[in-house]
Design a protein around this motif. Structure first.
Motif, short mmCIF file in Angstrom:
data_model
loop_
_atom_site.label_atom_id
_atom_site.label_comp_id
_atom_site.label_asym_id
_atom_site.label_seq_id
_atom_site.Cartn_x
_atom_site.Cartn_y
_atom_site.Cartn_z
N ASP A 30 34.78 11.76 -6.43
CA ASP A 30 33.93 12.30 -5.35
C ASP A 30 33.96 13.83 -5.34
OD1 ASP A 30 33.33 9.73 -4.62
OD2 ASP A 30 34.80 9.63 -2.99
N ILE A 31 35.16 14.39 -5.52
CA ILE A 31 35.31 15.85 -5.49
C ILE A 31 34.59 16.48 -6.68
CG2 ILE A 31 36.99 17.71 -5.77
CD1 ILE A 31 38.92 16.09 -4.05
N HIS A 84 43.22 7.64 -5.57
CA HIS A 84 43.09 9.06 -5.89
C HIS A 84 42.05 9.31 -6.98
CE1 HIS A 84 46.71 9.49 -3.48
NE2 HIS A 84 46.52 10.80 -3.52
N LEU A 85 41.85 8.33 -7.88
CA LEU A 85 40.80 8.48 -8.88
C LEU A 85 39.43 8.49 -8.21
CD1 LEU A 85 39.88 8.69 -11.80
CD2 LEU A 85 39.97 6.20 -11.95
N LYS A 86 39.25 7.63 -7.21
CA LYS A 86 37.97 7.62 -6.48
C LYS A 86 37.76 8.96 -5.77
CE LYS A 86 35.31 5.03 -3.06
NZ LYS A 86 34.81 6.25 -2.43
N LYS A 87 38.83 9.48 -5.16
CA LYS A 87 38.74 10.77 -4.49
C LYS A 87 38.43 11.87 -5.51
CE LYS A 87 41.37 13.90 -1.48
NZ LYS A 87 42.66 14.12 -0.78
N PHE A 116 50.48 13.09 -8.42
CA PHE A 116 50.49 12.11 -9.51
C PHE A 116 50.25 12.73 -10.88
CE2 PHE A 116 49.13 10.06 -5.65
CZ PHE A 116 49.94 8.92 -5.61
N LEU A 117 49.92 14.02 -10.90
CA LEU A 117 49.53 14.64 -12.16
C LEU A 117 50.63 14.59 -13.23
CD1 LEU A 117 47.03 15.93 -13.36
CD2 LEU A 117 47.90 18.16 -12.67
N LEU A 149 48.57 24.93 -13.65
CA LEU A 149 47.15 25.27 -13.72
C LEU A 149 46.29 24.11 -13.22
CD1 LEU A 149 44.64 26.90 -14.70
CD2 LEU A 149 45.04 25.92 -16.96
N LEU A 150 46.57 22.90 -13.73
CA LEU A 150 45.79 21.74 -13.33
C LEU A 150 46.09 21.33 -11.89
CD1 LEU A 150 46.02 19.61 -16.61
CD2 LEU A 150 44.10 20.99 -15.81
N SER A 151 47.35 21.48 -11.48
CA SER A 151 47.72 21.14 -10.10
C SER A 151 47.03 22.06 -9.11
CB SER A 151 49.23 21.21 -9.92
OG SER A 151 49.89 20.25 -10.71
N ASP A 152 46.94 23.35 -9.44
CA ASP A 152 46.26 24.30 -8.56
C ASP A 152 44.77 24.00 -8.49
OD1 ASP A 152 48.65 25.54 -8.09
OD2 ASP A 152 48.29 27.22 -9.46
N HIS A 153 44.20 23.61 -9.63
CA HIS A 153 42.76 23.36 -9.68
C HIS A 153 42.40 22.02 -9.05
CE1 HIS A 153 38.87 24.62 -11.31
NE2 HIS A 153 38.63 23.35 -11.53
N TYR A 154 43.26 21.03 -9.22
CA TYR A 154 43.03 19.70 -8.66
C TYR A 154 44.19 19.35 -7.73
CZ TYR A 154 39.48 19.38 -12.28
OH TYR A 154 38.38 19.62 -13.08
#
Length: 536
Positions: free
Chosen positions: A104-105, A98-101, A240-241, A229-234
């Motif tokens: 990339d994003i 997921h860090l690689k993804k 895993f957040l 907020l962070l979950s919606d943005h990422y």
């Protein structure tokens, strides 16, 4: 005493257990039921809390175990290592994936832009090498607004380059708030783009980058939690957040870009303290608690701002302060050589700039170098392209909308704004406007929004509109109507002819310019500072 330690340990580790093991609740319940630590009635009670989320289920389980006594607590701690081993193995593999993804994003979201980055000459080459470097000054904290000027470094300031700032933010274990100050167009957002892209290209990163802009945060009108907020943005990090945020916030670099554009007040004295990333609160309270270190203690924060807004943050909270010093003459030359289509075109642009002192002074601002080089090296066809179906006054109307937006301190426009100036977004080049989606949470719908690709472009078009209106004898303040102004494609020719034609009203023109400058001073928000420089 040994019996008492089991329940005590569970209570002491409650936050960690809820954060790290909620996702493995099913496996935990099976193990505990098999060893007789919980009953079927207990299972029903725990699973019945699922409507409030898996974390609430975990909290209920811990309460049930506490009520069952020390034997149940001891059994829970006994089976926990098996879940822990499974969690560690799965977590490590999933985390890397997921860090690689995530990298990339973020690399795509922070793609190369047309100024400071040289897109057309980088095909087939490493994108990280396509940036004209820029100089910074660095000091520990800041003492007064007078030190927030990018034209020159203060006495005792350390001069540094991009690599130094990058290493301090992403390679140093130090945490705290770092702030970058610079005028409009000096390269703050471009620096953020470069920082994110080079981090994404790095294979062994010690920190994970999360990037938000205050322009995006302005769109949040309802209270919510930092985690939401962070979950919606990422959304790709959502599973895993919670675990990532609870494990070690020091592994994150949180970028907050454009403090000067934040429309909500920041009250560092009276905002209630909050250390729970799940607690719902106003967006400005989230920002305050992040900067004060209450939320995600140990996280590194990187703020960018125009000089006038840096004092929104108390100096005691800023550990490192950077100022963008702009382009030197040598860096301007390098930029023109990279950005123009040929060495001859670059030489011609540089000669034009060098022969005009106001242009030369303005070109220490990187965004202005982009406007000048793009407009001059091919006669303006790049910056002001002809578009099928565009009416003759459309781009002039764009300048009117830009000016009106500055007066109202607006940077995001709606379709109705474009319609009121007879503008068609389909006919406007992406050089001018970028499109975004604005969420209406009440109706669960999305509306189109538009903003200029950079605030310096908005201020440039606003200034150009103001000058052309003034030279034609119209009052720019009362002329904010559809189809006002002249075609920007022929702007330079019209300005030259207008000066010759309107020799008589030169006094009126000077009064109009003074009026605009007074207007910028009255606003005292700094968002018209580049507009004033363009006028002069």
């Amino acid at each position: 005493m040994a019996d008492e330690s089991c329940s005590t340990e569970i209570q002491q580790r409650r936050v960690e257990l809820v954060g790290n093991y909620s996702k493995h609740l099913t496996h935990l319940l099976d193990l505990l039921f098999n060893v007789g630590a919980v009953t079927e009635e207990d299972l029903s009670l725990v699973r019945g809390s699922a409507v409030r989320g898996e974390r609430e289920c975990m909290r209920v389980l811990l309460d049930v175990l506490n009520g069952r006594g020390e034997e149940a607590c001891r059994a829970f701690l006994y089976v926990l290592p098996s879940v822990q081993d499974k969690t560690a193995k799965l977590g490590q593999a999933n985390r890397q994936e997921h860090l690689k993804k995530h990298k990339d994003i973020l690399a795509r979201q922070h793609g190369l832009v047309d100024y400071l980055s040289i897109r057309r000459h980088c095909l087939g080459h490493d994108e990280t090498g396509c940036w004209t470097d820029i100089t910074f000054s660095r000091q520990a904290g800041y003492a007064s607004p007078s030190q927030c000027r990018h034209e020159s470094a203060g006495v005792g300031d350390e001069i540094c380059i991009f690599k130094d700032v990058y290493e301090n933010l992403l390679c140093s274990p130090a945490s705290g708030v770092n702030m970058l100050s610079g005028d409009a167009g000096s390269g703050k957002t471009t620096f953020v783009r470069r920082l994110v892209r080079e981090w994404a290209a790095e294979t062994n990163s010690s920190k994970t980058v999360l990037s938000l802009s205050f322009r995006e945060l302005n769109l949040i009108t309802q209270e919510q939690s930092l985690q939401d907020l962070l979950s919606d943005h990422y959304i790709h990090l959502k599973p895993f957040l919670p675990e990532l945020l609870n494990s070690n916030p020091a592994q994150f670099l949180l970028i907050l870009d454009g403090l000067d554009e934040f429309c909500y007040p920041l009250n560092f004295e009276h905002t209630p303290k909050c250390s729970d990333p799940e607690r719902v609160q106003p967006i400005q309270s989230i920002v305050v608690n992040l900067i004060k270190g209450n939320l995600l203690p140990g996280v590194s924060i990187f703020l960018t701002s125009r000089p006038h807004a840096v004092t929104k943050v108390p100096p005691v909270l800023v550990s490192q302060f950077y100022s963008l010093l702009g382009f030197s003459v040598a860096q301007q030359k390098q930029y023109f050589e990279q950005n123009c289509s040929s060495p001859e075109a670059a030489e011609a642009v540089l000669a034009s700039v060098s022969s005009h002192k106001p242009l030369l002074l303005m070109c220490h601002i990187p965004a202005f170098c982009w406007i000048v080089s793009t407009a001059l090296h091919d006669g303006g066809s790049c910056l002001f392209p002809d578009t099928a179906g565009a009416n003759s006054g459309e781009k002039g109307s764009l300048g009117a909308m830009a000016f009106k937006g500055l007066l109202e301190r607006r940077f995001i426009f709606e379709s109705s704004d474009l319609n009121s100036f007879n503008l068609d977004s389909a006919n406007l080049s992406q050089v001018f406007l970028s499109e975004i989606l604005k969420e209406d949470r009440a109706s669960l719908t999305f509306e189109k929004g538009f903003h200029f690709i950079h605030t310096s472009m908005q201020e440039f078009l606003a200034a150009l509109y103001y000058v052309l209106q003034s030279l034609s004898g119209s009052d720019p303040f009362s002329g904010l109507k559809p189809s006002t102004g002249c075609s920007i494609q022929n702007a330079l020719k019209q300005m030259a002819s207008a000066v010759n034609k309107f020799n008589t009203p030169q006094r009126l023109f000077r009064r109009r310019i003074k009026k605009a400058l007074r207007c910028g001073e009255r606003h005292q928000s700094g968002h018209m500072d580049l507009f004033a420089r363009y006028l002069l």
